[in-house]
Design a protein around this motif. Structure first.
Motif, short mmCIF file in Angstrom:
data_model
loop_
_atom_site.label_atom_id
_atom_site.label_comp_id
_atom_site.label_asym_id
_atom_site.label_seq_id
_atom_site.Cartn_x
_atom_site.Cartn_y
_atom_site.Cartn_z
N LEU A 62 81.34 46.03 -29.52
CA LEU A 62 81.79 46.98 -28.50
C LEU A 62 81.77 48.42 -29.00
O LEU A 62 82.04 49.34 -28.23
N GLU A 63 81.45 48.61 -30.27
CA GLU A 63 81.46 49.95 -30.86
C GLU A 63 80.43 50.87 -30.18
O GLU A 63 79.27 50.50 -30.00
N ASP A 64 80.88 52.06 -29.79
CA ASP A 64 80.03 53.05 -29.12
C ASP A 64 80.14 54.37 -29.89
O ASP A 64 81.22 54.97 -29.93
N PRO A 65 79.05 54.84 -30.51
CA PRO A 65 79.11 56.07 -31.31
C PRO A 65 79.62 57.29 -30.52
O PRO A 65 80.30 58.15 -31.09
N THR B 222 91.34 50.35 -37.01
CA THR B 222 92.07 50.93 -35.90
C THR B 222 91.91 50.13 -34.61
O THR B 222 92.90 49.84 -33.92
N ALA B 223 90.69 49.77 -34.25
CA ALA B 223 90.48 48.99 -33.02
C ALA B 223 91.19 47.64 -33.13
O ALA B 223 91.80 47.17 -32.15
N ALA B 224 91.14 47.02 -34.30
CA ALA B 224 91.81 45.73 -34.50
C ALA B 224 93.32 45.89 -34.37
O ALA B 224 94.01 45.01 -33.82
N ARG B 225 93.86 47.00 -34.87
CA ARG B 225 95.30 47.21 -34.76
C ARG B 225 95.72 47.47 -33.31
O ARG B 225 96.78 47.03 -32.88
N GLU C 292 86.00 36.23 -36.00
CA GLU C 292 85.37 36.21 -34.68
C GLU C 292 85.73 37.45 -33.87
O GLU C 292 84.89 38.03 -33.18
N VAL C 293 86.98 37.84 -33.95
CA VAL C 293 87.42 39.02 -33.21
C VAL C 293 86.76 40.28 -33.75
O VAL C 293 86.32 41.15 -32.97
N MET C 294 86.65 40.40 -35.05
CA MET C 294 86.04 41.59 -35.64
C MET C 294 84.57 41.72 -35.25
O MET C 294 84.07 42.83 -35.01
N VAL C 295 83.88 40.59 -35.15
CA VAL C 295 82.48 40.60 -34.67
C VAL C 295 82.44 41.10 -33.23
O VAL C 295 81.58 41.91 -32.85
N GLN C 296 83.37 40.62 -32.43
CA GLN C 296 83.43 41.03 -31.02
C GLN C 296 83.71 42.53 -30.90
O GLN C 296 83.08 43.23 -30.09
#
Length: 227
Positions: free
Chosen positions: A20-23, A66-69, A12-16
């Motif tokens: 939020l990913e912005d190129p 990286t974002a997850a960490r 669920e967190v990875m989907v969230q």
């Protein structure tokens, strides 16, 4: 006791995070060695919603993303990590931002911080060694009792110029902190900086302090003394 959020799955967190990913943000971050494209204010907002979840933090770290960490660091209990676990994590944290957050938000709050500082500062891996020097800078400015400041300056003088970028930055910060925090060592710190000229030509935005140690030391001392 820290508040605990509603239990959420890694999936669920990875989907969230993916949403939020912005190129454009990723492109900017990649120029600094960070492979993520999530606005950090939004990442902090996600952490605020999740609150402290140590097991979820460990699971997010294991994704290698990286974002997850970064999120894992924000929702963990710093004192829950063992020394060996933190040692493994710093060696896995190849992103500059992940290493920076791991050091500042977790390791510095850990009862193992000093043991890890001693372990890392002489590590043959320059990225691990840079973490040790960052912790050393913290001790230089906040808790210098027992440190051999002359010995640190000897090492910096011998190794700073040829150190890899991230390690060089951390050692240079330590050099500046010695000069700023310890008047008896200030002249030597400035002299070393002037002789080595590390980061002398580093581009510095207006109203920011240069990372060139002699200028950095003198400017911060001037501010502290109100001159």
């Amino acid at each position: 006791m820290a508040a605990t959020g509603t239990v959420t799955t890694v999936e669920e967190v990875m989907v969230q995070l993916a949403a939020l990913e912005d190129p454009k943000i990723r492109a900017v971050n990649e120029r600094h060695g960070d492979d993520h494209g999530v606005n950090l204010s939004r990442l902090r907002a996600v952490a605020k919603e999740l609150k402290t979840q140590q097991e979820l933090s460990r699971q997010l770290w294991q994704t290698g993303d990286t974002a997850a960490r970064l999120l894992a660091v924000l929702i963990c209990r710093p004192k829950s990590f063992g020394q060996d676990e933190l040692d493994v994590m710093i060696r896995e944290a190849r992103s500059p931002k992940v290493q920076d957050w791991l050091l500042n938000y977790v390791v510095k709050k850990s009862p193992h911080a000093e043991d890890l500082r001693l372990l890392w500062v002489a590590d043959p891996d320059p990225e691990v060694a840079s973490a040790g020097w960052a912790l050393t800078s913290e001790r230089v400015s906040r808790n210098p009792e027992g440190l051999d400041l002359n010995g640190l300056l000897d090492t910096i003088e011998a190794e700073l110029r040829d150190a890899p970028d991230r390690l060089q930055w951390a050692m240079n910060t330590c050099l500046a902190q010695i000069g700023i925090s310890h008047p008896d060592f200030r002249s030597r710190a400035i002299s070393i900086g002037e002789r080595l000229e590390v980061l002398k030509d580093y581009p510095t935005p207006p109203n920011c302090t240069s990372p060139y140690a002699p200028v950095w030391i003198q400017e911060i001392v001037r501010r502290k003394e109100g001159k």
